[in-house]
Design a protein around this motif. Structure first.
Motif, PDB file in Angstrom:
ATOM      1  N   LEU A   1       3.323  11.697  -0.149  1.00  0.00           N
ATOM      2  CA  LEU A   1       2.861  10.361  -0.491  1.00  0.00           C
ATOM      3  C   LEU A   1       4.006   9.618  -1.161  1.00  0.00           C
ATOM      4  O   LEU A   1       4.697  10.174  -2.006  1.00  0.00           O
ATOM      5  N   TYR A   2       4.201   8.366  -0.762  1.00  0.00           N
ATOM      6  CA  TYR A   2       5.248   7.518  -1.349  1.00  0.00           C
ATOM      7  C   TYR A   2       4.606   6.223  -1.834  1.00  0.00           C
ATOM      8  O   TYR A   2       3.815   5.617  -1.114  1.00  0.00           O
ATOM      9  N   ASN A   3       4.951   5.823  -3.054  1.00  0.00           N
ATOM     10  CA  ASN A   3       4.445   4.567  -3.613  1.00  0.00           C
ATOM     11  C   ASN A   3       5.581   3.543  -3.643  1.00  0.00           C
ATOM     12  O   ASN A   3       6.368   3.520  -4.582  1.00  0.00           O
ATOM     13  N   PRO A   4       5.688   2.662  -2.624  1.00  0.00           N
ATOM     14  CA  PRO A   4       6.772   1.681  -2.592  1.00  0.00           C
ATOM     15  C   PRO A   4       6.502   0.435  -3.433  1.00  0.00           C
ATOM     16  O   PRO A   4       7.361  -0.422  -3.565  1.00  0.00           O
ATOM     17  N   SER A   5       5.319   0.330  -3.992  1.00  0.00           N
ATOM     18  CA  SER A   5       4.921  -0.859  -4.736  1.00  0.00           C
ATOM     19  C   SER A   5       5.627  -0.941  -6.088  1.00  0.00           C
ATOM     20  O   SER A   5       6.106   0.049  -6.626  1.00  0.00           O
TER      21      SER A   5
ATOM     22  N   PRO B   1       0.821  -1.216   0.000  1.00  0.00           N
ATOM     23  CA  PRO B   1       0.000   0.000   0.000  1.00  0.00           C
ATOM     24  C   PRO B   1       0.856   1.268   0.000  1.00  0.00           C
ATOM     25  O   PRO B   1       1.975   1.278   0.521  1.00  0.00           O
ATOM     26  N   PRO B   2       0.326   2.340  -0.578  1.00  0.00           N
ATOM     27  CA  PRO B   2       1.055   3.608  -0.550  1.00  0.00           C
ATOM     28  C   PRO B   2       1.147   4.129   0.884  1.00  0.00           C
ATOM     29  O   PRO B   2       0.302   3.820   1.730  1.00  0.00           O
ATOM     30  N   GLU B   3       2.174   4.923   1.126  1.00  0.00           N
ATOM     31  CA  GLU B   3       2.424   5.469   2.464  1.00  0.00           C
ATOM     32  C   GLU B   3       2.333   6.989   2.392  1.00  0.00           C
ATOM     33  O   GLU B   3       2.751   7.599   1.411  1.00  0.00           O
ATOM     34  N   VAL B   4       1.813   7.599   3.442  1.00  0.00           N
ATOM     35  CA  VAL B   4       1.718   9.051   3.489  1.00  0.00           C
ATOM     36  C   VAL B   4       2.129   9.522   4.873  1.00  0.00           C
ATOM     37  O   VAL B   4       1.895   8.840   5.874  1.00  0.00           O
ATOM     38  N   SER B   5       2.779  10.677   4.913  1.00  0.00           N
ATOM     39  CA  SER B   5       3.208  11.234   6.193  1.00  0.00           C
ATOM     40  C   SER B   5       3.191  12.757   6.128  1.00  0.00           C
ATOM     41  O   SER B   5       3.266  13.349   5.055  1.00  0.00           O
ATOM     42  N   VAL B   6       3.082  13.376   7.296  1.00  0.00           N
ATOM     43  CA  VAL B   6       3.149  14.833   7.394  1.00  0.00           C
ATOM     44  C   VAL B   6       4.620  15.218   7.365  1.00  0.00           C
ATOM     45  O   VAL B   6       5.416  14.723   8.160  1.00  0.00           O
ATOM     46  N   THR B   7       4.981  16.096   6.441  1.00  0.00           N
ATOM     47  CA  THR B   7       6.379  16.517   6.342  1.00  0.00           C
ATOM     48  C   THR B   7       6.602  17.929   6.860  1.00  0.00           C
ATOM     49  O   THR B   7       7.742  18.364   6.977  1.00  0.00           O
TER      50      THR B   7
ATOM     51  N   ALA C   1       7.736   6.638  -6.523  1.00  0.00           N
ATOM     52  CA  ALA C   1       7.625   8.096  -6.622  1.00  0.00           C
ATOM     53  C   ALA C   1       7.196   8.696  -5.297  1.00  0.00           C
ATOM     54  O   ALA C   1       6.533   8.059  -4.485  1.00  0.00           O
ATOM     55  N   ARG C   2       7.586   9.941  -5.110  1.00  0.00           N
ATOM     56  CA  ARG C   2       7.159  10.732  -3.960  1.00  0.00           C
ATOM     57  C   ARG C   2       6.487  11.991  -4.504  1.00  0.00           C
ATOM     58  O   ARG C   2       7.054  12.690  -5.329  1.00  0.00           O
ATOM     59  N   VAL C   3       5.277  12.248  -4.030  1.00  0.00           N
ATOM     60  CA  VAL C   3       4.546  13.456  -4.410  1.00  0.00           C
ATOM     61  C   VAL C   3       4.024  14.096  -3.139  1.00  0.00           C
ATOM     62  O   VAL C   3       3.842  13.426  -2.117  1.00  0.00           O
ATOM     63  N   SER C   4       3.815  15.403  -3.186  1.00  0.00           N
ATOM     64  CA  SER C   4       3.344  16.076  -1.977  1.00  0.00           C
ATOM     65  C   SER C   4       2.162  16.973  -2.288  1.00  0.00           C
ATOM     66  O   SER C   4       1.956  17.390  -3.429  1.00  0.00           O
ATOM     67  N   GLY C   5       1.397  17.252  -1.250  1.00  0.00           N
ATOM     68  CA  GLY C   5       0.241  18.126  -1.350  1.00  0.00           C
ATOM     69  C   GLY C   5       0.073  18.882  -0.045  1.00  0.00           C
ATOM     70  O   GLY C   5       0.695  18.562   0.964  1.00  0.00           O
ATOM     71  N   THR C   6      -0.782  19.896  -0.092  1.00  0.00           N
ATOM     72  CA  THR C   6      -0.971  20.758   1.070  1.00  0.00           C
ATOM     73  C   THR C   6      -2.438  20.815   1.468  1.00  0.00           C
ATOM     74  O   THR C   6      -3.315  20.971   0.625  1.00  0.00           O
ATOM     75  N   PHE C   7      -2.682  20.681   2.763  1.00  0.00           N
ATOM     76  CA  PHE C   7      -4.003  20.837   3.357  1.00  0.00           C
ATOM     77  C   PHE C   7      -3.999  22.119   4.181  1.00  0.00           C
ATOM     78  O   PHE C   7      -2.941  22.564   4.637  1.00  0.00           O
ATOM     79  N   VAL C   8      -5.180  22.680   4.407  1.00  0.00           N
ATOM     80  CA  VAL C   8      -5.303  23.832   5.299  1.00  0.00           C
ATOM     81  C   VAL C   8      -6.279  23.448   6.402  1.00  0.00           C
ATOM     82  O   VAL C   8      -7.448  23.140   6.148  1.00  0.00           O
ATOM     83  N   CYS C   9      -5.774  23.439   7.627  1.00  0.00           N
ATOM     84  CA  CYS C   9      -6.575  23.053   8.787  1.00  0.00           C
ATOM     85  C   CYS C   9      -6.995  24.302   9.560  1.00  0.00           C
ATOM     86  O   CYS C   9      -6.336  25.340   9.489  1.00  0.00           O
ATOM     87  N   PRO C  10      -8.087  24.198  10.338  1.00  0.00           N
ATOM     88  CA  PRO C  10      -8.556  25.349  11.118  1.00  0.00           C
ATOM     89  C   PRO C  10      -7.526  25.790  12.159  1.00  0.00           C
ATOM     90  O   PRO C  10      -6.653  25.014  12.563  1.00  0.00           O
TER      91      PRO C  10
END
Length: 129
Positions: free
Chosen positions: A67-71, A45-51, A98-107
């Protein structure tokens, strides 16, 4: 008779050394390829972490997730969510390793946000969850 030989039919020490090194390198190369083929992860499964997190001027928290896809299989789509209620992000066409990143905005006031992979679709079209 070879050009390295001293005129006899027996190979010289230089010829034996070259042949020995060549065979060793070839065996090592095939061994490495075989080991790599046998240990490449499949259906992982893909892995995701807060960087990173950053508090913005208005108090909201910007959360960067990677997000990292180790598969051994590429992914058509991967949906990543955050526990602070922001809209999930969908990454498209994530290749193997591959490693890709994205941004969330939290309250404002969000402490220690966490991210998770909600679902993904492998490139073959098989859905995994």
């Amino acid at each position: 008779m070879s050009s390295f030989s001293a005129g006899g039919d027996d190979p010289s020490a230089a010829e034996l050394a070259v042949v020995t090194v060549s065979v060793a390198v070839t065996l090592a190369l095939f061994g490495y390829i075989g080991w790599h083929a046998a240990t490449t992860p499949a259906n992982v499964p893909p892995e995701v972490s807060v960087t990173g997190t950053q508090t913005m001027d208005d108090g909201r928290v910007r959360v960067t997730a990677e997000l990292y896809n180790p598969s051994a299989t590429g992914l058509d789509t991967v949906t990543v969510g955050v526990d602070c209620g922001d809209t999930p992000i969908t990454f498209r066409h994530v290749p193997t390793a591959a490693r890709v990143s994205g941004t969330f905005v939290c309250p404002a006031g969000t402490d220690d946000p966490s991210v998770s992979v909600e679902n993904w679709v492998e490139s073959q079209g098989a859905r995994t969850n």
